[in-house]
Every structure is written in structure tokens, then in C-alpha cells.
Design a protein around this motif. Structure first.
Motif, PDB file in Angstrom:
ATOM      1  N   ARG A   1       0.843  -1.211   0.000  1.00 34.85           N
ATOM      2  CA  ARG A   1       0.000   0.000   0.000  1.00 34.85           C
ATOM      3  C   ARG A   1       0.880   1.265   0.000  1.00 34.85           C
ATOM      4  O   ARG A   1       0.584   2.235  -0.688  1.00 34.85           O
ATOM      5  N   LEU A   2       1.938   1.234   0.810  1.00 37.07           N
ATOM      6  CA  LEU A   2       2.825   2.399   0.833  1.00 37.07           C
ATOM      7  C   LEU A   2       3.505   2.602  -0.512  1.00 37.07           C
ATOM      8  O   LEU A   2       3.672   3.743  -0.981  1.00 37.07           O
ATOM      9  N   ASN A   3       3.875   1.516  -1.139  1.00 38.05           N
ATOM     10  CA  ASN A   3       4.504   1.612  -2.452  1.00 38.05           C
ATOM     11  C   ASN A   3       3.525   2.203  -3.472  1.00 38.05           C
ATOM     12  O   ASN A   3       3.904   3.004  -4.334  1.00 38.05           O
ATOM     13  N   GLN A   4       2.221   1.792  -3.376  1.00 35.75           N
ATOM     14  CA  GLN A   4       1.181   2.347  -4.252  1.00 35.75           C
ATOM     15  C   GLN A   4       1.059   3.855  -4.056  1.00 35.75           C
ATOM     16  O   GLN A   4       0.959   4.621  -5.027  1.00 35.75           O
ATOM     17  N   ILE A   5       1.083   4.275  -2.785  1.00 34.86           N
ATOM     18  CA  ILE A   5       0.937   5.710  -2.499  1.00 34.86           C
ATOM     19  C   ILE A   5       2.149   6.484  -3.003  1.00 34.86           C
ATOM     20  O   ILE A   5       2.023   7.539  -3.643  1.00 34.86           O
ATOM     21  N   TRP A  37      -2.286  16.021 -11.398  1.00 35.48           N
ATOM     22  CA  TRP A  37      -3.639  16.592 -11.512  1.00 35.48           C
ATOM     23  C   TRP A  37      -3.651  18.049 -11.072  1.00 35.48           C
ATOM     24  O   TRP A  37      -4.259  18.908 -11.727  1.00 35.48           O
ATOM     25  N   HIS A  38      -2.954  18.363 -10.000  1.00 38.29           N
ATOM     26  CA  HIS A  38      -2.877  19.758  -9.549  1.00 38.29           C
ATOM     27  C   HIS A  38      -2.124  20.609 -10.571  1.00 38.29           C
ATOM     28  O   HIS A  38      -2.496  21.776 -10.821  1.00 38.29           O
ATOM     29  N   ASP A  39      -1.094  20.024 -11.176  1.00 37.18           N
ATOM     30  CA  ASP A  39      -0.337  20.786 -12.179  1.00 37.18           C
ATOM     31  C   ASP A  39      -1.217  21.120 -13.392  1.00 37.18           C
ATOM     32  O   ASP A  39      -1.135  22.223 -13.950  1.00 37.18           O
ATOM     33  N   ARG A  75     -13.884  23.487 -18.061  1.00 36.17           N
ATOM     34  CA  ARG A  75     -14.193  22.057 -18.020  1.00 36.17           C
ATOM     35  C   ARG A  75     -12.928  21.236 -17.709  1.00 36.17           C
ATOM     36  O   ARG A  75     -12.981  20.308 -16.914  1.00 36.17           O
ATOM     37  N   ILE A  76     -11.841  21.607 -18.355  1.00 36.01           N
ATOM     38  CA  ILE A  76     -10.589  20.873 -18.097  1.00 36.01           C
ATOM     39  C   ILE A  76     -10.165  21.034 -16.636  1.00 36.01           C
ATOM     40  O   ILE A  76      -9.742  20.084 -15.976  1.00 36.01           O
ATOM     41  N   ALA A  77     -10.296  22.280 -16.111  1.00 35.67           N
ATOM     42  CA  ALA A  77      -9.910  22.532 -14.722  1.00 35.67           C
ATOM     43  C   ALA A  77     -10.783  21.718 -13.772  1.00 35.67           C
ATOM     44  O   ALA A  77     -10.298  21.159 -12.780  1.00 35.67           O
ATOM     45  N   GLN A  78     -12.085  21.628 -14.088  1.00 36.85           N
ATOM     46  CA  GLN A  78     -12.981  20.859 -13.220  1.00 36.85           C
ATOM     47  C   GLN A  78     -12.623  19.378 -13.237  1.00 36.85           C
ATOM     48  O   GLN A  78     -12.581  18.721 -12.199  1.00 36.85           O
ATOM     49  N   LEU A  79     -12.341  18.849 -14.483  1.00 42.48           N
ATOM     50  CA  LEU A  79     -11.959  17.427 -14.569  1.00 42.48           C
ATOM     51  C   LEU A  79     -10.653  17.153 -13.814  1.00 42.48           C
ATOM     52  O   LEU A  79     -10.486  16.109 -13.186  1.00 42.48           O
ATOM     53  N   SER A  80      -9.729  18.133 -13.834  1.00 45.12           N
ATOM     54  CA  SER A  80      -8.454  17.973 -13.106  1.00 45.12           C
ATOM     55  C   SER A  80      -8.698  17.921 -11.609  1.00 45.12           C
ATOM     56  O   SER A  80      -8.122  17.103 -10.895  1.00 45.12           O
ATOM     57  N   ARG A  81      -9.582  18.830 -11.150  1.00 47.00           N
ATOM     58  CA  ARG A  81      -9.865  18.829  -9.701  1.00 47.00           C
ATOM     59  C   ARG A  81     -10.550  17.541  -9.287  1.00 47.00           C
ATOM     60  O   ARG A  81     -10.313  16.992  -8.211  1.00 47.00           O
ATOM     61  N   GLU A  82     -11.477  17.054 -10.173  1.00 47.17           N
ATOM     62  CA  GLU A  82     -12.148  15.790  -9.847  1.00 47.17           C
ATOM     63  C   GLU A  82     -11.131  14.628  -9.800  1.00 47.17           C
ATOM     64  O   GLU A  82     -11.202  13.750  -8.939  1.00 47.17           O
ATOM     65  N   GLY A  83     -10.176  14.630 -10.756  1.00 46.06           N
ATOM     66  CA  GLY A  83      -9.138  13.581 -10.755  1.00 46.06           C
ATOM     67  C   GLY A  83      -8.305  13.656  -9.495  1.00 46.06           C
ATOM     68  O   GLY A  83      -7.963  12.619  -8.877  1.00 46.06           O
ATOM     69  N   ALA A  84      -7.945  14.880  -9.085  1.00 43.02           N
ATOM     70  CA  ALA A  84      -7.149  15.051  -7.875  1.00 43.02           C
ATOM     71  C   ALA A  84      -7.911  14.574  -6.656  1.00 43.02           C
ATOM     72  O   ALA A  84      -7.377  13.913  -5.764  1.00 43.02           O
ATOM     73  N   TYR A 107     -10.268  12.361  -6.631  1.00 47.01           N
ATOM     74  CA  TYR A 107     -10.371  10.896  -6.688  1.00 47.01           C
ATOM     75  C   TYR A 107      -9.085  10.233  -6.159  1.00 47.01           C
ATOM     76  O   TYR A 107      -9.123   9.294  -5.374  1.00 47.01           O
ATOM     77  N   VAL A 108      -7.942  10.762  -6.589  1.00 48.12           N
ATOM     78  CA  VAL A 108      -6.653  10.191  -6.125  1.00 48.12           C
ATOM     79  C   VAL A 108      -6.472  10.434  -4.639  1.00 48.12           C
ATOM     80  O   VAL A 108      -5.990   9.565  -3.900  1.00 48.12           O
ATOM     81  N   SER A 109      -6.844  11.622  -4.169  1.00 50.37           N
ATOM     82  CA  SER A 109      -6.724  11.928  -2.739  1.00 50.37           C
ATOM     83  C   SER A 109      -7.533  10.958  -1.905  1.00 50.37           C
ATOM     84  O   SER A 109      -7.108  10.504  -0.842  1.00 50.37           O
ATOM     85  N   LYS A 110      -8.746  10.648  -2.414  1.00 48.77           N
ATOM     86  CA  LYS A 110      -9.588   9.709  -1.669  1.00 48.77           C
ATOM     87  C   LYS A 110      -8.930   8.329  -1.614  1.00 48.77           C
ATOM     88  O   LYS A 110      -8.953   7.644  -0.588  1.00 48.77           O
TER      89      LYS A 110
END
Length: 619
Positions: free
Chosen positions: A37-41, A52-54, A151-160, A162-165
Motif C-alpha cells: 500500500r505504501l509503495n502504491q501511495i 492533476w494539480h499541475d 471544463r478541463i480545470a474541473q476534470l483535473s480537480r475531480e481527478g485530484a 479521486y486520487v486523494s480519496k
């Protein structure tokens, strides 16, 4: 059935090993899951989150450029195109790390939207360049570009998000596994403690009886029963300990026997000593004496033990014995003093003392050894007389020649007187010369023969040697020996007993004469004796060395260390007393000097007599 110590110990160890093995397997699985799990993170989720933030920041920058273009500050296509390409590169990196289908679908949408954004920006710039900045078409293109960027910014925030979760879920899973591992480890530890306690109880029961037997055996050994042995009933560690105990008891019994034998042997040696031996404590109270002490002083052992050491010294002589020096330096050697016998007789002794460990661990005793120098004086006198005997023939021959000359000259004078002729001055002078020669020989012989004073005085080695050679030089010449004497005139004086040093020189020369005659029965170029003297320093002590080097038979290497022993001689029976070098060594030692003998059998012998020079004469 009672459990043995080895069985209890092995059972307990087996249980503990099983518990440790199970805990190790569980820990390995747990650690492997957490590591995955740590390796995945670390390797996937954290890099995707940053990208995603970039992307969101790049899209925001593109919108900002669009606003600046509206204000007429700069162009928009080239900068925004570069920004969108950067965003697409980040999206491509995320695609390489993505494993979830929803995430891949979002990436596809972003890529398509980014392409639309590039087209809308290009169209917007064309409208503006053709003068339609405020037209409806330009505004439509501007609105499409803005919405596409949002739209691109919103999809990026949603991706971020999702990864954060996913990261949070992985961390929560790690914490849950760790908490479960702690609880499991606590339980296993408690189980191990219980197993250890139970095993310890069985081991204690299995160990108690034999240990009690060993304790009882130890107490019997301590009480002196070295014949006691412990019964061995098992083959486990306790049985081995019991066997070791029995072996130790046997070794103690054997050691005690050897110590008693050694003590008896040492006691016999002490009792057989001809020198007096007295052991005193730090307060100079006598603790031990040997038989020679009792015989010398006339006291019984009971009378001496427990008495002060001053009891056996003449008045005021204990201070001269150097006991304070023994306490300070640990030893004092060859100090002449006087013992007082029970009947009041004063006995001259040569006293030595040294410190030894006492019967208590932190105590020290003083061992006092005294030699009755009366016996030594008699031995020296015997050697003196033996030397006189060896010189008799040579001295008689040396005197006979000038006496014959005197008789012949007197007969000639008588014949001349009968013929009426007066005595010539030359004849009278020659008679006087031969008479002086006889007188000189007799004077040297008398000087050696008389005892002389006991005190040591400053003497010159060259004078001692001259007196010695006056007695033996004729014999050396008669035997065909070449005598070489090299004595520097400016040598310092030594403090010595003249006749004793003369006897040392005479003994050495007589031994050299014997060795040369044995190797060369007749005249030979190698039949020589060399005598010399020089100053030397040895161990920071200033000595005057007189050496005697002969080319005689030499001394065998296996006996060279024995030649100074009393009554040891390499000469045939009847040819030597074995006292010459022993007496010489004693005289030199009494003068605080050294007698060194160097030899090679069949080639040479060098005898070095080293006598200390007075400190006031040091250069």
C-alpha cells in the motif's frame, strides 16, 4: 512421572519457538500488505495527485493569457498552445500510471476537451486579427474557450479528489492493519509470558533437587571433605554439572595433595639452608625462622617467633641492615652487619632483605637472609693459602737465580782476596742488585701473604697488578708465555681491599696459565696472555674494567655457568680445589662489582673484572 530439567527446558523452548514462528509469519504478511500500500501511495498515487494539480494550474494560466489577450496586451495562440501541450503531457503521464477505468475515462475526456480548447483559441485569435474583436463570432469563440478551459480545470480537480480519496483509503487500511497487528502482538506476547512462566515453574521443580544436592556437596567441600562426591542420575545439563562438580572435587583433592607436598618440600629446603632465614611483618615482628637461624643464634624456634627483630641484632646494628631501604625499594643486598647470639656472642653476617606478599591479601612481609661471613673468610683464607702453594715453586725458582748469582760473586771475591786482589766496585754493585731483587720478591710475597686491614681503601689497579705479576711473572716466562700488559697511567682509583683484589687477579692468571700450558705444552706464538684495563659504563654505573685474555683451551659452553660454583673445577682431580673462581666471584660481589667470563672452547677465555669507581671521580 517427574519431568527432568532438560525435558522442561526443551519443551518450553519448543513452545516459544512455535509462538515466535507464528508471530513472524503474521508480521511478515502484515508488513508485506502495508509495504504494498505504501509503495502504491509513493510511486503511483502521490505522483498522479501532483500532476492533476499541475494540470489545473496550467489551465488557469491559459485562461489568464486569454484575459490578457482581450485587454490587448499580448498574443494568445502560441503561449496557450504551449500551455495546453504541457497539460497534455501531464495527462499522458497520468495515463501511464492509471489503473482504474473511471480514471482512464476522465483522461480521455480531458484530452478531447484540450484539443477543442486549442481550436477555440485559434479561432478566437483569427476573429480578432480580422477586426472582429467586439463581434458576436469573437465573443462566441471567447466563451467556448473559457468554458472549455473551465471544463478541463474541473476534470483535473475531480481527478485530484479521486486520487486523494484513494490515498486516504490506503492510509486508513494501513492504520487498521497496524492496529490489528499491535493487538495480535500483545496477545502473542502475553501468551509467550504465560508459556515462559509455566515452563519456569517446571524447570524450577526439575532443578531444585539436584541443585540442593550440589549445594550440600559444596558445603561439604568447603568444610574440608574433599572426598565427597555427588550422585549422578541423569544425562542432562544437571548431570553434566554434577560430573563437573565431582571432577572439580577430585582436582581439589589432588591440588591439596600437591600443595602439601610442595609445602613440605619447601619447608625441608628452608630447614636445610645453611644461611639464616627470618621472616618478619611490617612491624618487624618475627613470624618464621629456619633451623640455621636457631643454630647460629642459640635460640629455639619458640623463643624467636613473636619477638621483635631487634632481639637478634647487636646494639645499633639493625639500622645499618637497611630495613628502611627494603620497605622503600623492596630489597637490600649484601649489607655487612652484626647479629647477637643468645650467649652474647657477636656474629658478623652479610645481610639481604626483600619484600614478599604476606598471608593476608593486602599485607607484605620481609624475608631476611643472613650469611655467616666467618665461614666465607675461612674459605677465602683456604683459597689464599692454595694460591700461595701454587706460587711456591715459581717464587723459589725466582729467588734461586739471584741467590746463586750472589754466591758466585762472593766466591769470586773470596778467590780474589786469597790472591791478594781487592774487590771491584762492579762486583759489589752486582751483589747489591741481586740482593735488591730477592728483597723485592720477598716483599711482594709477604704483602700477599699477610691478612692486612679489613677496611677498603682507595687503590690503584696498576699497583695491584704489579704486585701480582711480581709473584708469577717468572713462572709465565719459564712456561714460554708472551705477556702483554696495557694499563693506562691515568686510570681513576677504586675503593677496594688490596690483598683481596690481588688474590682475584692471581686466581685468574693461574687459571689462564693452566689453560695455555694445556693447549700449548711447549713454546708457541699463540701462547699469550693479554692484560688490560679501561673505564666502562654499564647500566649507568661507572666501572673500571680489568680484563685477562688468554688463547688457551677455553671453557665448554655447557659448564661455563658453573665455573663460579664452589668446588667445581674443570681440572683433573688433585690439580684444583674448585674454590678459585668461587672466591673471586665472592670478593668482586662484595666490592659491588661484576665478574664476567666469556669463552669459546678451543680458542680463548676472557675474564672481565668490573669494580665501581667512586662517584666523586665521574667525569
Amino acid at each position: 512421572m517427574a519431568m527432568s530439567f532438560r525435558t522442561a527446558r526443551n519443551s518450553g523452548l519448543m513452545i516459544l519457538l512455535l509462538i515466535i514462528f507464528a508471530e513472524s509469519i503474521f508480521s511478515y504478511v502484515t508488513i508485506a500488505q502495508n509495504s504494498r500500500r505504501l509503495n502504491q501511495i509513493i510511486t503511483i498515487d502521490d505522483p498522479k495527485l501532483r500532476r492533476w494539480h499541475d494540470i489545473a494550474e496550467i489551465v488557469a494560466e491559459a485562461k489568464h493569457r486569454l484575459y490578457e489577450f482581450q485587454a490587448g496586451k499580448r498574443e494568445v495562440v502560441a503561449p496557450v498552445d504551449l500551455l495546453i501541450n504541457r497539460a497534455l503531457a501531464e495527462v499522458k503521464s497520468i495515463r501511464a500510471l492509471a489503473t482504474d477505468e473511471n480514471e482512464i475515462a476522465s483522461i480521455d475526456v480531458i484530452e478531447q476537451t484540450a484539443k477543442k480548447l486549442k481550436q477555440a483559441i485559434y479561432a478566437y485569435e483569427v476573429e480578432v486579427r480580422h477586426g472582429y474583436r467586439g463581434g458576436a463570432s469573437a465573443k462566441e469563440m471567447e466563451e467556448i474557450a473559457t468554458k472549455t478551459a473551465d471544463r478541463i480545470a474541473q476534470l483535473s480537480r475531480e481527478g485530484a479528489a479521486y486520487v486523494s480519496k484513494r490515498i486516504e483509503d490506503e492510509k486508513r487500511a494501513i492504520l487498521e492493519v497496524s492496529s490489528f497487528s499491535k493487538k495480535t502482538l500483545g496477545g502473542v506476547l502475553a501468551l509467550a509470558v504465560i508459556a515462559t512462566v509455566v515452563n519456569a515453574v517446571f524447570m524450577a521443580k526439575a532443578l531444585a533437587r539436584p541443585i540442593k544436592e550440589l549445594l550440600a556437596g559444596t558445603q561439604r567441600l568447603a568444610s574440608g571433605d574433599l572426598g565427597h562426591r555427588v550422585i549422578v542420575e541423569s544425562e542432562d545439563d544437571i548431570g553434566q554439572l554434577a560430573r563437573s562438580f565431582n571432577a572439580m572435587a577430585e582436582e581439589l583433592r589432588r591440588s591439596q595433595h600437591e600443595l602439601l607436598t610442595a609445602k613440605a618440600y619447601t619447608d625441608n629446603i628452608i630447614k636445610s639452608m645453611t644461611n639464616s632465614l627470618v621472616v618478619v611483618d611490617q612491624e618487624f615482628i618475627i613470624k618464621t625462622v629456619n633451623l640455621a637461624t636457631c643454630d647460629l643464634l642459640g635460640y629455639s624456634e619458640h623463643e624467636l617467633i613473636g619477638s621483635p627483630l631487634t632481639m637478634i641484632f647487636a646494639d645499633g646494628r639493625i639500622e645499618a641492615a637497611g630495613l628502611d631501604r627494603v620497605k622503600a625499594k623492596g630489597f637490600a643486598n649484601h649489607i655487612e652487619t652484626v647479629y647477637l647470639a643468645k650467649d652474647g656472642a657477636r656474629i658478623r653476617v652479610l645481610f639481604s632483605g626483600s619484600m614478599v606478599r604476606g598471608d593476608q591479601e593486602d599485607s607484605q612481609d620481609i624475608v631476611c637472609v643472613a650469611q655467616d661471613v666467618t665461614m666465607q673468610a675461612e674459605a677465602m683464607r683456604a683459597g689464599h693459602l692454595a694460591s700461595l702453594g701454587e706460587m711456591a715453586a715459581g717464587v723459589a725458582h725466582e729467588i734461586n737465580n739471584p741467590i746463586n748469582s750472589i754466591i758466585n760473586f762472593a766466591q769470586i771475591m773470596l778467590d780474589d782476596a786469597a790472591a791478594g786482589q781487592p774487590a771491584t766496585p762492579e762486583m759489589l754493585t752486582r751483589i747489591i742488585k741481586e740482593g735488591d731483587r730477592v728483597a723485592g720478591i720477598v716483599s711482594s710475597l709477604l704483602s700477599f701473604a699477610r691478612e692486612g686491614e679489613k677496611v677498603k681503601k682507595p687503590v690503584r689497579v696498576s699497583e695491584v697488578l704489579d704486585e701480582t705479576l711480581a709473584l708469577v711473572e717468572a713462572q709465565l716466562r719459564k712456561d714460554g708465555m708472551d705477556l702483554h700488559v696495557e694499563i693506562p697511567a691515568a686510570l681513576p682509583l677504586i675503593t677496594a681491599h688490596f690483598q683481596q683484589i690481588q688474590q682475584v687477579f692471581l686466581n685468574i692468571i693461574n687459571n689462564a696459565r693452566y689453560a695455555l700450558n694445556k693447549r700449548f705444552p711447549s713454546a708457541d706464538p699463540g701462547k699469550s696472555l693479554r692484560i688490560g684495563a679501561k673505564e666502562v659504563w654499564i647500566e649507568e654505573i661507572h666501572f673500571l674494567e680489568t680484563f685477562f685474555l688468554d688463547q688457551g683451551t677455553g671453557i665448554p659452553a655447557e659448564v661455563i655457568d658453573k665455573v663460579i660454583n664452589p668446588f667445581f673445577s674443570t681440572k683433573p682431580t688433585g690439580r684444583g680445589t674448585g674454590l678459585g673462581l668461587a672466591i673471586s666471584h665472592g670478593i668482586v660481589t662484595d666490592h659491588q662489582g661484576k665478574l664476567i667470563i666469556e669463552s669459546k672452547e678451543g680458542h680463548y677465555t676472557r675474564v672481565r673484572v668490573l669494580l665501581p669507581i667512586e662517584a666523586t671521580q665521574k667525569p
